[in-house]
Design an enzyme around this catalytic site. Structure first.
Site, PDB file in Angstrom:
ATOM      1  N   GLU A 107      73.372  68.125  11.867  1.00 43.08           N
ATOM      2  CA  GLU A 107      73.229  67.202  13.001  1.00 43.08           C
ATOM      3  C   GLU A 107      73.855  67.769  14.262  1.00 43.08           C
ATOM      4  O   GLU A 107      74.632  67.087  14.943  1.00 43.08           O
ATOM      5  CB  GLU A 107      73.848  65.835  12.657  1.00 43.08           C
ATOM      6  CG  GLU A 107      73.194  65.190  11.454  1.00 43.08           C
ATOM      7  CD  GLU A 107      73.707  63.794  11.161  1.00 43.08           C
ATOM      8  OE1 GLU A 107      74.669  63.351  11.813  1.00 43.08           O
ATOM      9  OE2 GLU A 107      73.136  63.153  10.266  1.00 43.08           O
TER      10      GLU A 107
ATOM     11  N   GLU B  72      70.097  64.754   3.896  1.00 42.82           N
ATOM     12  CA  GLU B  72      71.141  63.722   3.787  1.00 42.82           C
ATOM     13  C   GLU B  72      70.438  62.379   3.764  1.00 42.82           C
ATOM     14  O   GLU B  72      69.631  62.099   4.653  1.00 42.82           O
ATOM     15  CB  GLU B  72      72.067  63.844   4.999  1.00 42.82           C
ATOM     16  CG  GLU B  72      73.416  63.228   4.789  1.00 42.82           C
ATOM     17  CD  GLU B  72      74.357  63.563   5.943  1.00 42.82           C
ATOM     18  OE1 GLU B  72      74.509  64.745   6.285  1.00 42.82           O
ATOM     19  OE2 GLU B  72      74.925  62.623   6.499  1.00 42.82           O
TER      20      GLU B  72
HETATM   21  C1  GAL Z   1      75.749  61.686   8.898  1.00 39.70           C
HETATM   22  C2  GAL Z   1      76.697  62.882   8.926  1.00 39.70           C
HETATM   23  C3  GAL Z   1      77.700  62.821   7.799  1.00 39.70           C
HETATM   24  C4  GAL Z   1      78.295  61.444   7.745  1.00 39.70           C
HETATM   25  C5  GAL Z   1      77.191  60.449   7.537  1.00 39.70           C
HETATM   26  C6  GAL Z   1      77.642  59.026   7.347  1.00 39.70           C
HETATM   27  O1  GAL Z   1      75.162  61.492  10.111  1.00 39.70           O
HETATM   28  O2  GAL Z   1      75.976  64.069   8.811  1.00 39.70           O
HETATM   29  O3  GAL Z   1      78.682  63.788   7.998  1.00 39.70           O
HETATM   30  O4  GAL Z   1      78.952  61.205   8.937  1.00 39.70           O
HETATM   31  O5  GAL Z   1      76.349  60.491   8.646  1.00 39.70           O
HETATM   32  O6  GAL Z   1      76.527  58.175   7.196  1.00 39.70           O
END
Ligand code: GAL
Length: 833
Positions: A435, A511
């Site tokens: 991100e 993710e």
């Molecule tokens: C994402 C990020 C992670 C964590 C997660 C929580 O955007 O890459 O490191 O912060 O959100 O939902």
């Protein structure tokens, strides 16, 4: 004594065989005799400095995990842009509320018996948090800023033969440098390696298996030689043997070295009838490289590897050994809950074991380089890895984040990661970023290409991805198109558009989900909620709550089941971690995450069984929630969910049928996803069995599951617990190694006289260990608890906690006792061998 004995054996062997068997390389692990302080003075580098008043510690050591917790530790007054925040507010627990910011010094005095004139010595830090400056015998050896990476320095010029050497390491963590708890100190191992002048350097082999079929595999190994310049390379011979998983030599090649090869020598070997590495049968081979100068063995270097193929085929997916394999993955941070960042093999293996039982086949080491113990365990236990690098490039997410180093260090950091792990079969993909704010910027694809090209240059045998969360930009500005594998964080609803526009014809969920839940806590009414806030700082274990940008497990299952180009996902996160207590950004004392499928104590939440029912196809799952222990809900609507791999089940409350439910497969990715369907839990109906209107009455909840043919397959029952009666102890391992660092994780349950879990109990439980081990740490999974992880007592959370017992270096038995007011205490015996 042992060492002298070893030397005698070497001598007699060499007389027998007529060749000189030199003791080619030796390694010293610097675990003991460290001194540590949080003060900071220039004089600490000096050999003569008297450090006897400093704290004595063993390494790996995380100075911050001992606390105390405080809202003032790295209190961040920021607006978290990635989470959509426009205005700054106070984020007290964002990095865990532990004292990791500031300076720490470590000193160690050691002898290196194997070192003498003409030899070479290297010091390897598996990871040091952070900004490490290393001094040996009063002189500066080097500096490495990134706390997650392994780095090494040549210390030949600094080391004294036959004398005591003084190593001093200064570390400094800046405030606002992290988005989670980074840990602090020499939290990974430190090694000193001594070799002959001519030797194979650190990470000096690169191995690939370009041809694999049933009959044979071709193994190509490129071996680097350094330090031979004063001799003619022609005098050297490189012999490489391959040992199969049972240790039998199955292939040998001997190559006289030629100066035309410069300093990298390529060899090809054939392994007949290869046993392939995969997640079920992680077969490991070893290449033993022996470097001879004339008849003398100058070096011997071992490379563990696996024979396996990985492929990505557009529109078809990811293939492991020719078999389409979806990533059933989880993201994991590096901390080990109550142990902090300090590496421990037993704790790592426990994490992987728990994940494997859930059906996980891949882990993303978000958002940085893993410890070598972690990669080794994944090799040995059969877990694929996406090894990651950075959470930031040039553009800051954090004021003092990696942006400060990117220009000068990114290539070095990436190269170290790849050289370190490019022979490990578990690693299937490199991840070059997470991100990064550059996603929306003109020309930022150039940085993505720069990093990806380094991966291709250093290791053409693995795939490269990054986690992107701005589909609106990256699908349209070349950024996503640049990537070999387009990885998306959340936004599964954007997959179809991404697929339509991008050239790769595959989508990876780098993710996903970020569903939030607190183990054993149930909130009513049971409705889908985004960013819920409750007074107790917990969230619901009905698995219906998520973040503003995220969703529920089924919102991702359905993509990867229905879209042929979706190749799997990495759920945020497998385990809870320290820091990021979202949605409780500003609600101290909340200071650890709620995202975990398993809590900070390593105890599965209900969600674990949902993933298990879908992912672990080798075992049956039948799990009922909620726990049936409500004081104030008699007569009230209290939905019952069943997580199971069986398609159908019938539910009974106190013997009365609540009806049969069957998973509804008419819901697909194509006819769900609108607001109404999300709120009606349509997607959930395909994966969970839900009785939404059941009324609570104390007693028994029973479920009978039926298989696809309609046959009764399994049944399960939970009961309302009576009065808390005793403590039930279950150790994950009943036998430990007598090495002073092996761990057993003991689950402690408060139960009634019949063994039913008293899931509302929160009494304090105390621990004592006698015999061949010690009490080490404790955690209860309550993200708002400020109790010390090291005090031998803690309050139960939802009737449970995990106590950790550590072996001594002597053999014997550990008698581990848990006691609590008003309950019968319990002792278990753990053997130490
Ligand atoms: C994402 C990020 C992670 C964590 C997660 C929580 O955007 O890459 O490191 O912060 O959100 O939902």
């Amino acid at each position: 004594m042992k060492k002298n004995y070893f030397a005698v054996i070497l001598l007699s062997l060499s007389m027998m065989y007529g060749t000189t068997i030199a003791q080619s390389r030796s390694e010293l692990l610097l675990e003991e005799n460290w001194r540590f302080t949080r003060e900071d003075q220039e004089g600490f580098t000096s050999v003569n400095y008297n450090d006897s008043k400093w704290q004595q510690v063993t390494v790996p050591h995380d100075w911050a995990i001992y606390g105390p917790f405080s809202a003032n530790n790295d209190k961040q007054h920021v607006a978290i842009a990635q989470d959509g925040q426009k205005q700054a507010s106070e984020h007290a627990g964002r990095t865990g509320g532990l004292p990791f910011v500031g300076v720490g010094w470590y000193r160690n005095k050691f002898m290196v018996p194997k070192f003498n004139k003409g030899k070479k010595a290297t010091i390897i830090f598996d990871g040091a948090m952070s900004n490490a400056t290393v001094y040996l015998n009063g002189k500066k050896v080097g500096f490495w800023p990134y706390g997650y990476n392994t780095f090494h320095f040549d210390i030949t010029e600094f080391l004294e033969a036959g004398k005591e050497n003084t190593l001093a390491v200064r570390l400094e963590n800046f405030p606002e440098s992290s988005r989670w708890y980074p840990g602090a100190g020499l939290y990974r191992n430190v090694h000193v390696v001594v070799t002959e002048a001519a030797h194979i350097p650190v990470w000096g082999t690169q191995l690939s298996t370009p041809v694999i079929n049933k009959e044979f595999a071709k193994v190509n190994i490129k071996t680097k030689l350094v330090g031979a310049d004063q001799h003619a390379v022609e005098n050297f011979l490189l012999s490489t043997e391959i040992m199969d998983p049972k240790g039998k030599v199955v292939s040998v090649v001997k190559t006289p070295l030629s100066k035309y090869d410069q300093d990298v020598f390529s060899q090809e070997l054939v392994v007949l009838n290869p046993v392939l590495w995969d997640t079920e049968n992680p077969a490991l081979y070893t290449a033993v490289s022996k470097l001879y100068e004339g008849n003398e063995l100058r070096d011997e270097y071992k490379t563990t590897f696996g024979i396996r193929s990985i492929e990505i085929i557009p529109n078809k997916g990811f293939f492991l050994n020719g078999k389409r394999t979806q990533f059933k993955g989880v993201c994991l941070h590096h901390d080990l809950g109550p142990l902090g960042a300090a590496v421990n093999d037993a704790a790592i293996r426990r994490q992987i074991r728990i994940m494997k039982d859930m059906g996980v086949n891949a882990i993303r080491t978000s958002h940085n380089m893993p410890a070598p113990e972690f990669v080794k365990a994944c090799d040995e236990m059969g877990m694929m890895l996406m090894a990651e690098t950075f959470d930031e490039w040039k553009e800051p997410k954090q004021k003092n984040g990696y942006n400060k180093y990117f220009d000068q260090w990114a290539e070095k950091d990436l190269v170290n990661l790849i050289h370190h792990y490019r022979n490990n079969p578990s690693v299937v993909m490199w991840c070059i970023g997470n991100e990064v704010p550059e996603q929306g910027m003109v020309g930022a694809a150039k940085i993505a290409k720069f990093l990806q090209d380094i991966c291709f240059r250093e290791d053409p045998s693995r795939f490269v991805t990054q986690g992107m969360d701005q589909p609106g930009s990256v699908i349209n500005n070349n950024f996503a198109a640049t990537m070999q594998v387009a990885g998306f964080n959340y936004r599964p609803f954007a997959y179809p558009e991404a697929y339509k526009k991008l050239p790769q014809q595959l989508i990876l969920g780098t993710e996903t989900a970020s569903t939030i839940s607190s183990r054993g806590i149930y909130k009513f009414p049971v409705v889908r909620r985004s960013m819920p806030i409750y007074e107790d700082l917990q969230v619901s274990s009905y698995d219906v709550e998520h973040c503003g940008w995220s969703d529920l497990p089924e919102d991702n299952f359905i993509q990867h089941d229905d879209l042929p180009y979706a190749i799997g996902e990495f759920v945020w996160t497998g385990f809870d971690y320290l820091g990021e207590p979202t949605p409780y950004y500003t609600n101290w004392p909340s200071h650890s995450s709620l995202f975990g499928i398993v809590d900070l104590a390593g105890i599965p939440k209900d969600r674990y069984y949902l993933y298990r029912s879908h992912w672990n196809t080798a075992a049956n799952t039948l799990h009922i929630l909620p726990s049936w222990n409500f004081k104030d809900r008699v007569g009230q609507t209290t939905p019952v969910f069943v997580y199971t791999n069986y398609p159908t089940a019938e539910l009974f409350i106190n013997g009365k049928s609540q009806g049969r439910k069957t998973k509804d497969t008419t819901f697909t990715v194509y006819n769900t996803g609108d607001k109404k369907s999300l709120n009606d839990f349509d997607r959930q109906k395909r994966y969970r069995l839900m009785w939404m209107d059941t009324k609570y009455e104390p007693g028994t909840v029973k479920v009978i599951a039926y298989d696809a043919k309609g046959n009764m397959a399994e049944e399960k029952e939970i009961r309302t617990a009576g009065k808390p009666h005793h403590l039930e102890l279950k150790a994950d391992r009943m036998q430990l190694a007598a090495n002073g660092k092996d761990l057993s994780f003991v689950l402690v349950n408060v139960v009634d006289k019949d063994g039913n879990l008293c899931s509302e109990d929160t009494r304090e439980i105390s621990f004592k260990a006698k015999g061949a081990g010690k009490f080490h740490a404790v955690a209860n999974g309550n993200s708002a608890s400020l109790e010390s992880f090291q005090a031998p007592k803690m309050k139960a959370f939802s009737g449970q906690l995990t106590a950790i017992v550590k072996s001594d270096e002597k053999q014997g038995v550990i008698y581990f006792e848990a006691s609590a007011k008003g309950l019968k205490s319990t002792v278990i015996k753990i053997e130490v061998k």
